[in-house]
Design a protein around this motif. Structure first.
Motif, PDB file in Angstrom:
ATOM      1  N   GLU A   4       5.382  -5.494  20.036  1.00  0.00           N
ATOM      2  CA  GLU A   4       6.563  -5.894  19.280  1.00  0.00           C
ATOM      3  C   GLU A   4       7.727  -6.028  20.253  1.00  0.00           C
ATOM      4  N   LEU A   5       8.390  -7.174  20.227  1.00  0.00           N
ATOM      5  CA  LEU A   5       9.671  -7.350  20.911  1.00  0.00           C
ATOM      6  C   LEU A   5      10.721  -7.208  19.829  1.00  0.00           C
ATOM      7  N   ARG A   6      11.496  -6.126  19.901  1.00  0.00           N
ATOM      8  CA  ARG A   6      12.461  -5.775  18.859  1.00  0.00           C
ATOM      9  C   ARG A   6      13.870  -5.942  19.403  1.00  0.00           C
ATOM     10  N   ARG A   7      14.706  -6.730  18.719  1.00  0.00           N
ATOM     11  CA  ARG A   7      16.094  -6.967  19.128  1.00  0.00           C
ATOM     12  C   ARG A   7      17.005  -6.522  17.985  1.00  0.00           C
ATOM     13  N   TYR A   8      17.772  -5.474  18.241  1.00  0.00           N
ATOM     14  CA  TYR A   8      18.644  -4.893  17.227  1.00  0.00           C
ATOM     15  C   TYR A   8      20.094  -5.296  17.481  1.00  0.00           C
ATOM     16  N   THR A   9      20.768  -5.712  16.423  1.00  0.00           N
ATOM     17  CA  THR A   9      22.206  -5.920  16.454  1.00  0.00           C
ATOM     18  C   THR A   9      22.845  -4.630  15.952  1.00  0.00           C
ATOM     19  N   LEU A  10      23.732  -4.081  16.774  1.00  0.00           N
ATOM     20  CA  LEU A  10      24.302  -2.766  16.488  1.00  0.00           C
ATOM     21  C   LEU A  10      25.766  -2.872  16.068  1.00  0.00           C
ATOM     22  N   ARG A  11      26.232  -1.826  15.448  1.00  0.00           N
ATOM     23  CA  ARG A  11      27.647  -1.736  15.109  1.00  0.00           C
ATOM     24  C   ARG A  11      28.441  -1.691  16.421  1.00  0.00           C
ATOM     25  N   PRO A  12      29.601  -2.332  16.455  1.00  0.00           N
ATOM     26  CA  PRO A  12      30.370  -2.399  17.710  1.00  0.00           C
ATOM     27  C   PRO A  12      30.581  -1.020  18.340  1.00  0.00           C
ATOM     28  N   GLY A  13      30.275  -0.975  19.656  1.00  0.00           N
ATOM     29  CA  GLY A  13      30.517   0.237  20.431  1.00  0.00           C
ATOM     30  C   GLY A  13      29.503   1.350  20.261  1.00  0.00           C
ATOM     31  N   ARG A  14      28.387   1.106  19.555  1.00  0.00           N
ATOM     32  CA  ARG A  14      27.449   2.200  19.269  1.00  0.00           C
ATOM     33  C   ARG A  14      26.132   2.112  20.056  1.00  0.00           C
ATOM     34  N   ARG A  15      26.031   1.136  20.969  1.00  0.00           N
ATOM     35  CA  ARG A  15      24.767   0.963  21.687  1.00  0.00           C
ATOM     36  C   ARG A  15      24.390   2.192  22.499  1.00  0.00           C
ATOM     37  N   ASP A  16      25.302   2.746  23.269  1.00  0.00           N
ATOM     38  CA  ASP A  16      24.957   3.902  24.104  1.00  0.00           C
ATOM     39  C   ASP A  16      24.559   5.106  23.253  1.00  0.00           C
ATOM     40  N   GLU A  17      25.155   5.246  22.090  1.00  0.00           N
ATOM     41  CA  GLU A  17      24.770   6.308  21.160  1.00  0.00           C
ATOM     42  C   GLU A  17      23.305   6.153  20.743  1.00  0.00           C
ATOM     43  N   ALA A  82      19.854   6.980  13.783  1.00  0.00           N
ATOM     44  CA  ALA A  82      19.545   5.706  14.434  1.00  0.00           C
ATOM     45  C   ALA A  82      19.971   4.551  13.538  1.00  0.00           C
ATOM     46  N   ASN A  83      19.610   4.591  12.271  1.00  0.00           N
ATOM     47  CA  ASN A  83      19.955   3.510  11.347  1.00  0.00           C
ATOM     48  C   ASN A  83      21.461   3.334  11.203  1.00  0.00           C
ATOM     49  N   ALA A  84      22.222   4.410  11.342  1.00  0.00           N
ATOM     50  CA  ALA A  84      23.678   4.331  11.213  1.00  0.00           C
ATOM     51  C   ALA A  84      24.317   3.500  12.324  1.00  0.00           C
ATOM     52  N   THR A  85      23.603   3.298  13.434  1.00  0.00           N
ATOM     53  CA  THR A  85      24.144   2.497  14.539  1.00  0.00           C
ATOM     54  C   THR A  85      23.865   1.013  14.359  1.00  0.00           C
ATOM     55  N   MET A  86      22.993   0.649  13.416  1.00  0.00           N
ATOM     56  CA  MET A  86      22.460  -0.714  13.326  1.00  0.00           C
ATOM     57  C   MET A  86      23.075  -1.542  12.209  1.00  0.00           C
ATOM     58  N   ILE A  87      23.253  -2.830  12.528  1.00  0.00           N
ATOM     59  CA  ILE A  87      23.586  -3.831  11.519  1.00  0.00           C
ATOM     60  C   ILE A  87      22.302  -4.539  11.095  1.00  0.00           C
ATOM     61  N   ASP A  88      21.446  -4.885  12.078  1.00  0.00           N
ATOM     62  CA  ASP A  88      20.203  -5.614  11.800  1.00  0.00           C
ATOM     63  C   ASP A  88      19.114  -5.147  12.757  1.00  0.00           C
ATOM     64  N   SER A  89      17.949  -4.837  12.207  1.00  0.00           N
ATOM     65  CA  SER A  89      16.801  -4.436  13.037  1.00  0.00           C
ATOM     66  C   SER A  89      15.573  -5.299  12.744  1.00  0.00           C
ATOM     67  N   ASP A  90      15.772  -6.464  12.105  1.00  0.00           N
ATOM     68  CA  ASP A  90      14.647  -7.296  11.677  1.00  0.00           C
ATOM     69  C   ASP A  90      14.353  -8.479  12.590  1.00  0.00           C
ATOM     70  N   ASP A  91      14.996  -8.590  13.752  1.00  0.00           N
ATOM     71  CA  ASP A  91      14.704  -9.675  14.688  1.00  0.00           C
ATOM     72  C   ASP A  91      13.564  -9.207  15.590  1.00  0.00           C
ATOM     73  N   PRO A 147       4.558  -3.926   6.209  1.00  0.00           N
ATOM     74  CA  PRO A 147       5.677  -4.763   5.766  1.00  0.00           C
ATOM     75  C   PRO A 147       7.025  -4.055   5.689  1.00  0.00           C
ATOM     76  N   ALA A 148       7.054  -2.729   5.766  1.00  0.00           N
ATOM     77  CA  ALA A 148       8.341  -2.025   5.800  1.00  0.00           C
ATOM     78  C   ALA A 148       9.145  -2.417   7.036  1.00  0.00           C
ATOM     79  N   LEU A 149       8.465  -2.885   8.093  1.00  0.00           N
ATOM     80  CA  LEU A 149       9.128  -3.404   9.294  1.00  0.00           C
ATOM     81  C   LEU A 149       8.807  -4.892   9.402  1.00  0.00           C
ATOM     82  N   PRO A 150       9.694  -5.765   8.941  1.00  0.00           N
ATOM     83  CA  PRO A 150       9.423  -7.203   8.986  1.00  0.00           C
ATOM     84  C   PRO A 150       9.306  -7.728  10.413  1.00  0.00           C
ATOM     85  N   VAL A 151       8.542  -8.800  10.558  1.00  0.00           N
ATOM     86  CA  VAL A 151       8.450  -9.539  11.815  1.00  0.00           C
ATOM     87  C   VAL A 151       8.714 -11.011  11.517  1.00  0.00           C
ATOM     88  N   ARG A 152       9.133 -11.750  12.526  1.00  0.00           N
ATOM     89  CA  ARG A 152       9.377 -13.179  12.366  1.00  0.00           C
ATOM     90  C   ARG A 152       8.047 -13.872  12.136  1.00  0.00           C
TER      91      ARG A 152
END
Length: 191
Positions: A4-17, A82-91, A147-152
């Motif tokens: 799986e190649l997973r690309r997460y869009t995170l809330r601003p400034g929360r990547r290092d967290e 972990a989920n609190a840092t994320m906007i999108d984890s489905d890419d 299916p709880a973790l979608p893939v493209r």
């Protein structure tokens, strides 16, 4: 190897967290269940993106490992943070390895960065060879049995990780996405 190649869009400034939490809690806990955390990265051109690779010997191990991890105590305790840092984890691309990634010892090498190039199309295609790819993958067309973790779906992808930028020309009708990635301190895949 299924990857799986997973690309997460995170809330601003929360990547290092997220990276600190991920590297501390989610590497060995997944590997104890038969999965391999191949690499974790900061996208150097998108400050709120976290990219990572997770590998499995086959689809059956993937389904069982994901069930055990996301239904287990580590995710129950640390998943909400972990989920609190994320906007999108489905890419997420579901891939199979053409050139499996090498593994470096964790915690021993700092620095370096690498390039990832993704070629995408609605139909199968080929591209020229990369000079010394660190790893190379193509779409795995198996049904996503977790299916709880979608893939493209509905796309054909070729993904290559290299030390230098890719120079291959995209065939007609093929889109190209490029990333410059900096491995986290615990990433096994490095430039």
């Amino acid at each position: 190897m299924i990857v799986e190649l997973r690309r997460y869009t995170l809330r601003p400034g929360r990547r290092d967290e997220l990276i600190e939490l991920f590297d501390r809690e989610f590497v060995e806990s997944q590997e104890a269940l038969g999965m391999t955390v191949l690499g974790q990265f900061r996208d150097l051109d998108q400050p709120d993106r976290f990219v990572w690779l997770r590998g499995f010997p086959d689809m059956d191990v993937r389904r069982k490992g994901l069930e055990d991890f996301y239904g287990g105590p580590v995710w129950k305790e640390h998943g909400p943070a972990a989920n609190a840092t994320m906007i999108d984890s489905d890419d997420v691309f579901l891939l199979r390895a053409l050139v499996p990634p090498p593994q470096s010892p964790r915690d021993t090498i700092k620095g370096n960065f690498l390039y990832a190039t993704i070629w995408l199309s609605n139909h199968p295609f080929t591209i020229g060879e990369a000079s010394e790819p660190l790893a190379s993958f193509e779409t795995e067309h198996a049904v996503n049995d977790f299916p709880a973790l979608p893939v493209r779906e509905g796309e054909h992808a070729i993904v290559r990780f290299t030390r230098e930028p890719e120079t291959a020309i995209a065939p007609d009708g093929v889109r190209v996405e490029r990333m410059r990635l900096a491995p986290t301190d615990r990433s096994a895949l490095r430039g």
